[in-house]
Design a protein around this motif. Structure first.
Motif, PDB file in Angstrom:
ATOM      1  N   GLU A  44      57.159   2.722 -10.875  1.00  7.43           N
ATOM      2  CA  GLU A  44      57.457   1.433 -10.979  1.00  7.43           C
ATOM      3  C   GLU A  44      56.276   0.649 -10.541  1.00  7.43           C
ATOM      4  O   GLU A  44      55.499  -0.405 -11.533  1.00  7.43           O
ATOM      5  CB  GLU A  44      58.559   0.947 -10.223  1.00  7.43           C
ATOM      6  N   ARG A  45      55.523   0.872  -9.357  1.00  5.69           N
ATOM      7  CA  ARG A  45      54.277   0.403  -9.201  1.00  5.69           C
ATOM      8  C   ARG A  45      53.217   0.416  -9.895  1.00  5.69           C
ATOM      9  O   ARG A  45      52.514  -0.467 -10.485  1.00  5.69           O
ATOM     10  CB  ARG A  45      54.151   0.973  -7.687  1.00  5.69           C
ATOM     11  N   ARG A  46      53.080   1.594 -10.540  1.00 13.35           N
ATOM     12  CA  ARG A  46      52.198   1.850 -11.615  1.00 13.35           C
ATOM     13  C   ARG A  46      52.005   1.137 -12.713  1.00 13.35           C
ATOM     14  O   ARG A  46      51.379   0.716 -13.084  1.00 13.35           O
ATOM     15  CB  ARG A  46      52.153   3.488 -11.985  1.00 13.35           C
ATOM     16  N   VAL A  71      49.963  11.210 -10.945  1.00 14.88           N
ATOM     17  CA  VAL A  71      50.635  12.308 -11.641  1.00 14.88           C
ATOM     18  C   VAL A  71      51.878  11.840 -11.689  1.00 14.88           C
ATOM     19  O   VAL A  71      52.771  11.400 -10.719  1.00 14.88           O
ATOM     20  CB  VAL A  71      50.618  13.574 -10.977  1.00 14.88           C
ATOM     21  N   SER A  72      52.787  11.979 -12.903  1.00 16.93           N
ATOM     22  CA  SER A  72      54.308  11.868 -13.023  1.00 16.93           C
ATOM     23  C   SER A  72      54.918  12.788 -13.664  1.00 16.93           C
ATOM     24  O   SER A  72      54.263  13.692 -14.442  1.00 16.93           O
ATOM     25  CB  SER A  72      54.527  10.350 -13.563  1.00 16.93           C
ATOM     26  N   LYS A  73      56.165  12.932 -13.185  1.00 15.48           N
ATOM     27  CA  LYS A  73      56.958  14.142 -13.885  1.00 15.48           C
ATOM     28  C   LYS A  73      57.299  14.024 -15.445  1.00 15.48           C
ATOM     29  O   LYS A  73      56.913  12.975 -15.797  1.00 15.48           O
ATOM     30  CB  LYS A  73      58.205  14.295 -13.025  1.00 15.48           C
ATOM     31  N   LYS A 120      53.159  17.711 -16.699  1.00 17.10           N
ATOM     32  CA  LYS A 120      53.172  16.432 -15.900  1.00 17.10           C
ATOM     33  C   LYS A 120      52.051  15.479 -16.705  1.00 17.10           C
ATOM     34  O   LYS A 120      51.372  16.122 -17.566  1.00 17.10           O
ATOM     35  CB  LYS A 120      52.660  16.760 -14.477  1.00 17.10           C
ATOM     36  N   ARG A 121      52.261  14.245 -16.321  1.00 13.76           N
ATOM     37  CA  ARG A 121      51.264  13.284 -16.953  1.00 13.76           C
ATOM     38  C   ARG A 121      50.382  12.883 -16.095  1.00 13.76           C
ATOM     39  O   ARG A 121      50.479  12.558 -14.903  1.00 13.76           O
ATOM     40  CB  ARG A 121      52.143  11.941 -17.552  1.00 13.76           C
ATOM     41  N   TYR A 122      48.991  13.106 -16.223  1.00 14.78           N
ATOM     42  CA  TYR A 122      47.897  12.956 -15.452  1.00 14.78           C
ATOM     43  C   TYR A 122      47.196  11.609 -16.088  1.00 14.78           C
ATOM     44  O   TYR A 122      46.815  11.581 -17.242  1.00 14.78           O
ATOM     45  CB  TYR A 122      47.113  14.069 -15.396  1.00 14.78           C
ATOM     46  N   GLU A 123      47.098  10.623 -15.300  1.00 23.39           N
ATOM     47  CA  GLU A 123      46.413   9.367 -15.568  1.00 23.39           C
ATOM     48  C   GLU A 123      45.327   8.842 -14.524  1.00 23.39           C
ATOM     49  O   GLU A 123      45.795   9.119 -13.100  1.00 23.39           O
ATOM     50  CB  GLU A 123      47.341   8.324 -15.798  1.00 23.39           C
ATOM     51  N   SER A 150      59.876   4.742 -15.567  1.00 20.55           N
ATOM     52  CA  SER A 150      60.554   5.965 -14.648  1.00 20.55           C
ATOM     53  C   SER A 150      61.076   5.801 -13.584  1.00 20.55           C
ATOM     54  O   SER A 150      60.349   4.843 -12.771  1.00 20.55           O
ATOM     55  CB  SER A 150      59.356   7.040 -14.847  1.00 20.55           C
ATOM     56  N   PRO A 151      61.954   6.579 -12.875  1.00 20.69           N
ATOM     57  CA  PRO A 151      62.492   6.331 -11.794  1.00 20.69           C
ATOM     58  C   PRO A 151      61.622   6.635 -10.900  1.00 20.69           C
ATOM     59  O   PRO A 151      60.583   7.215 -10.849  1.00 20.69           O
ATOM     60  CB  PRO A 151      63.660   7.430 -11.759  1.00 20.69           C
TER      61      PRO A 151
END
Length: 187
Positions: free
Chosen positions: A116-118, A31-33, A20-23, A110-111
């Motif tokens: 999208e907000r990020r 966190v995103s897939k 996962k991507r942690y920002e 990304s879906p």
């Protein structure tokens, strides 16, 4: 009432290596897939176009998904960045992370509403505050590129390019990329 947890760059060291991507943006953990094929193919094609121009012009460098540490509470991973040669000389730390804003940041959507907000709100604001000169938000599903450019103290949208358009920017003199080339290999 308890105050919300604020995350810092150092906290990313403790995150699992789970794909996962942690920002961190403004102390908030995002966190995103793992990105899917369409997302990654689009990011790769953007990198290829920017890298080709960079190698010919020797004006700077493009890179995919670099660590971008813009502050102790702002640690993100843009999909693609381009950094001018002069800015690159003073931007990398010993660990190889960018510690200053790139000239150009690119996010491929990304879906999902949180993703999208990020990209459309939080990262636009972050990049605007930290001095990014141009920001592209790329929607591979709609096959379009939203272009934001610095005007005075903020990034402002200057247009939305679609497949029939050509991506050009005063930031990269002589750079030309038909938008269709960014999407023509997608299923």
């Amino acid at each position: 009432m308890a105050s919300p947890v604020r995350f810092r760059s150092a906290d990313l060291e403790w995150m699992p290596d789970d794909g996962k991507r942690y920002e961190i943006i403004g102390g908030e953990l995002h966190v995103s897939k793992q990105p899917n094929w369409g997302h990654q193919m689009t990011a790769s094609l953007i990198f290829v176009a920017l890298n080709r121009w960079s190698r010919e012009s020797e004006e700077g460098r493009a890179v995919i998904a670099p660590g971008l540490v813009l502050g102790d509470e702002d640690d993100v991973v843009p999909d693609v960045v381009w950094v001018s040669a002069s800015r690159l000389k003073v931007s990398l730390d010993e660990a190889g992370h960018l510690r200053a804003a790139p000239d150009l940041a690119v996010e491929v959507l990304s879906p999902g509403s949180a993703n999208e907000r990020r990209d459309r709100t939080l990262k636009l604001d972050l990049y605007s505050r930290r001095g990014v000169q141009e920001y592209w938000i790329v929607d591979w599903r709609l096959r379009q590129v939203e272009v934001y450019r610095r005007r005075e103290m903020a990034l402002e949208q200057v247009g939305t390019l679609r497949e029939q358009d050509t991506l050009e920017t005063p930031l990269l003199p002589g750079f030309r990329c038909p938008v269709t080339e960014l999407f023509d290999t997608l299923p």
